[in-house]
Design a protein around this motif. Structure first.
Motif, mmCIF file in Angstrom:
data_model
loop_
_atom_site.group_PDB
_atom_site.id
_atom_site.type_symbol
_atom_site.label_atom_id
_atom_site.label_comp_id
_atom_site.label_asym_id
_atom_site.label_seq_id
_atom_site.Cartn_x
_atom_site.Cartn_y
_atom_site.Cartn_z
ATOM 1 N N VAL A 125 12.234 -5.340 -3.853
ATOM 2 C CA VAL A 125 12.233 -4.294 -5.127
ATOM 3 C C VAL A 125 11.366 -3.857 -5.683
ATOM 4 O O VAL A 125 9.742 -4.321 -5.650
ATOM 5 C CB VAL A 125 13.171 -4.563 -5.905
ATOM 6 N N ASP A 126 11.047 -2.025 -5.616
ATOM 7 C CA ASP A 126 9.657 -1.846 -6.184
ATOM 8 C C ASP A 126 9.700 -0.499 -7.107
ATOM 9 O O ASP A 126 10.951 0.806 -6.733
ATOM 10 C CB ASP A 126 9.022 -0.385 -4.595
ATOM 11 N N GLY A 127 8.876 -0.834 -8.033
ATOM 12 C CA GLY A 127 8.996 0.232 -9.097
ATOM 13 C C GLY A 127 9.499 -0.322 -10.352
ATOM 14 O O GLY A 127 11.045 -1.292 -10.726
ATOM 15 N N LEU A 147 0.498 -0.975 0.086
ATOM 16 C CA LEU A 147 0.029 0.244 0.173
ATOM 17 C C LEU A 147 1.059 1.145 0.580
ATOM 18 O O LEU A 147 1.698 1.688 0.679
ATOM 19 C CB LEU A 147 -0.792 0.055 1.437
ATOM 20 N N ASP A 148 0.431 2.020 -1.125
ATOM 21 C CA ASP A 148 1.781 3.472 -1.676
ATOM 22 C C ASP A 148 0.721 4.857 -1.312
ATOM 23 O O ASP A 148 0.057 4.954 -1.715
ATOM 24 C CB ASP A 148 2.022 3.165 -3.055
ATOM 25 N N VAL A 149 1.425 4.993 0.349
ATOM 26 C CA VAL A 149 0.496 6.350 0.646
ATOM 27 C C VAL A 149 1.225 6.910 0.648
ATOM 28 O O VAL A 149 2.926 7.405 0.503
ATOM 29 C CB VAL A 149 0.429 6.155 2.064
ATOM 30 N N ALA A 157 5.101 -5.520 -7.099
ATOM 31 C CA ALA A 157 4.513 -5.077 -8.672
ATOM 32 C C ALA A 157 3.296 -4.488 -8.995
ATOM 33 O O ALA A 157 2.286 -5.038 -8.543
ATOM 34 C CB ALA A 157 4.682 -6.071 -9.729
ATOM 35 N N GLY A 158 2.937 -3.370 -9.256
ATOM 36 C CA GLY A 158 1.952 -2.773 -10.070
ATOM 37 C C GLY A 158 1.127 -2.237 -10.661
ATOM 38 O O GLY A 158 -0.247 -3.175 -11.006
ATOM 39 N N SER A 159 1.582 -1.785 -11.567
ATOM 40 C CA SER A 159 1.507 -1.472 -12.767
ATOM 41 C C SER A 159 0.748 -3.447 -13.653
ATOM 42 O O SER A 159 0.359 -3.577 -14.900
ATOM 43 C CB SER A 159 2.033 -1.006 -14.136
ATOM 44 N N PHE A 160 2.168 -3.044 -13.925
ATOM 45 C CA PHE A 160 2.610 -5.619 -14.596
ATOM 46 C C PHE A 160 1.232 -6.241 -14.353
ATOM 47 O O PHE A 160 1.130 -6.779 -14.763
ATOM 48 C CB PHE A 160 4.065 -6.139 -13.770
ATOM 49 N N PRO A 220 9.495 7.442 -6.592
ATOM 50 C CA PRO A 220 8.743 7.252 -6.292
ATOM 51 C C PRO A 220 7.776 8.264 -6.776
ATOM 52 O O PRO A 220 7.984 9.813 -6.816
ATOM 53 C CB PRO A 220 9.000 7.362 -4.287
ATOM 54 N N GLY A 221 6.526 8.251 -6.398
ATOM 55 C CA GLY A 221 5.603 9.132 -7.046
ATOM 56 C C GLY A 221 4.428 7.966 -7.657
ATOM 57 O O GLY A 221 3.207 8.827 -7.418
ATOM 58 N N PHE A 222 5.000 7.376 -8.247
ATOM 59 C CA PHE A 222 3.725 7.089 -9.776
ATOM 60 C C PHE A 222 4.013 5.663 -9.963
ATOM 61 O O PHE A 222 5.236 5.214 -9.979
ATOM 62 C CB PHE A 222 4.101 8.146 -10.701
ATOM 63 N N GLY A 223 3.251 4.480 -10.101
ATOM 64 C CA GLY A 223 3.215 3.821 -10.978
ATOM 65 C C GLY A 223 3.405 4.000 -12.535
ATOM 66 O O GLY A 223 3.134 4.537 -13.086
ATOM 67 N N GLY A 224 3.701 2.570 -12.873
ATOM 68 C CA GLY A 224 4.271 2.395 -14.492
ATOM 69 C C GLY A 224 5.371 3.080 -15.373
ATOM 70 O O GLY A 224 5.850 3.319 -15.679
ATOM 71 N N GLN A 225 6.307 3.372 -13.857
ATOM 72 C CA GLN A 225 7.306 4.189 -14.143
ATOM 73 C C GLN A 225 8.859 2.977 -15.125
ATOM 74 O O GLN A 225 8.569 2.015 -14.720
ATOM 75 C CB GLN A 225 8.226 5.058 -13.697
HETATM 76 C C1 DX5 Z 1 5.431 3.750 -6.340
HETATM 77 C C2 DX5 Z 1 5.211 2.743 -5.647
HETATM 78 C C3 DX5 Z 1 5.015 1.726 -6.280
HETATM 79 C C4 DX5 Z 1 4.284 1.451 -7.956
HETATM 80 C C5 DX5 Z 1 5.024 0.907 -8.645
HETATM 81 O O1 DX5 Z 1 6.303 5.527 -5.944
HETATM 82 O O2 DX5 Z 1 6.100 3.449 -4.586
HETATM 83 O O3 DX5 Z 1 4.724 0.790 -4.886
HETATM 84 O O4 DX5 Z 1 3.359 1.332 -7.169
HETATM 85 O O5 DX5 Z 1 4.316 0.523 -8.820
HETATM 86 P P1 DX5 Z 1 4.954 0.195 -10.586
HETATM 87 O O6 DX5 Z 1 4.526 -1.771 -10.208
HETATM 88 O O7 DX5 Z 1 3.690 -0.126 -11.465
HETATM 89 O O8 DX5 Z 1 5.683 0.653 -11.112
#
Ligand code: DX5
Ligand code: ZN
Length: 221
Positions: free
Chosen positions: A174-176, A34-36, A196-199, A141-146
């Motif tokens: 590992v995140d991103g 959970l990304d706050v 993994a978010g967007s994937f 950090p800040g956005f998904g899909g990078q």
């Molecule tokens: C980015 C967040 C990540 C993000 C990853 O600031 O910390 O957790 O959701 O997203 P993807 O997997 O799409 O890079």
């Protein structure tokens, strides 16, 4: 140990959060990530306490809460009460990181520290033995899909060595930009938890994508 997979709910459908939570409950995923975000530490606002609480009501797996907020000490207790099982703060956002980690542990939950891409591994030297997890940001950090930043692999490798040398039991997350394309190499470098978010959520079959991430092995050599 077999690596863990933590789908980031940042890429879930916020209008159908319960559906996506149930998908993760029934999948091979290990944790909810959970990304706050506070719009200050990072240039984006995601969600906060009420949403974490709502997720906690339906989630049947641990909540791995990644706080991208300035001076997180102000909210550690609140996120604990909202249901966090693991709270990760950013090294760059804490004036007194050691105190923040102690505070999280005093709540009876696991504590993680996260490093932005520009922060070198050696900044962890004085804290590595105190934490349960190191979260390596492999995008800003800040956005998904990078797009994944390749230098992160070397950093994971260094942190993994540091963990071995200090007999620490910290996990490396590992995140991103994590995909099945780069994940084996990340595991080989020493990562234990794949976020993994967007994937996952933008794929045609999210449970199968989670399963694919879970079944990966380290690359040889
Ligand atoms: C980015 C967040 C990540 C993000 C990853 O600031 O910390 O957790 O959701 O997203 P993807 O997997 O799409 O890079
Ligand atoms: Zn995250």
């Amino acid at each position: 140990m077999k690596h863990l997979v933590a789908p980031s709910m940042l890429s879930a459908d916020f209008a159908n959060l319960q559906g996506d939570i149930e998908m993760v409950n029934h999948s091979e995923a290990d944790w909810f990530h959970l990304d706050v975000m506070d719009g200050m530490f990072v240039p984006n606002i995601s969600f906060g306490l009420p949403v974490v609480k709502a997720i906690d009501r339906h989630a049947r797996k641990p909540l791995d809460v990644h706080l991208m907020i300035n001076d997180p000490d102000r909210y550690l207790e609140d996120f604990y009460h909202a249901g966090a099982d693991l709270l990760t703060v950013h090294l760059e956002a804490c004036q007194h990181l050691h105190r923040s980690i102690q505070k999280i542990h005093s709540l009876g939950i696991k504590a993680g520290v996260s490093l932005n891409p520009h922060t070198p591994a050696n900044t962890l030297e004085a804290i590595i033995h105190e934490v349960d997890l190191v979260l390596v940001m492999s995008v800003n950090p800040g956005f998904g899909g990078q797009q994944f930043i390749p230098q992160s692999i070397q950093k994971i490798h260094k942190i993994s060595q540091m963990i071995r040398q200090t007999n620490s039991s910290a996990l490396i997350e590992v995140d991103g930009g994590v995909t099945t394309e780069n994940a084996s190499e990340l595991l080989e470098a020493g990562a234990n938890v794949l976020v993994a978010g967007s994937f996952v959520f933008k794929s045609a079959d999210p449970p199968a994508t989670i399963q694919n991430l879970k079944q990966l092995r380290k690359t040889a050599g």
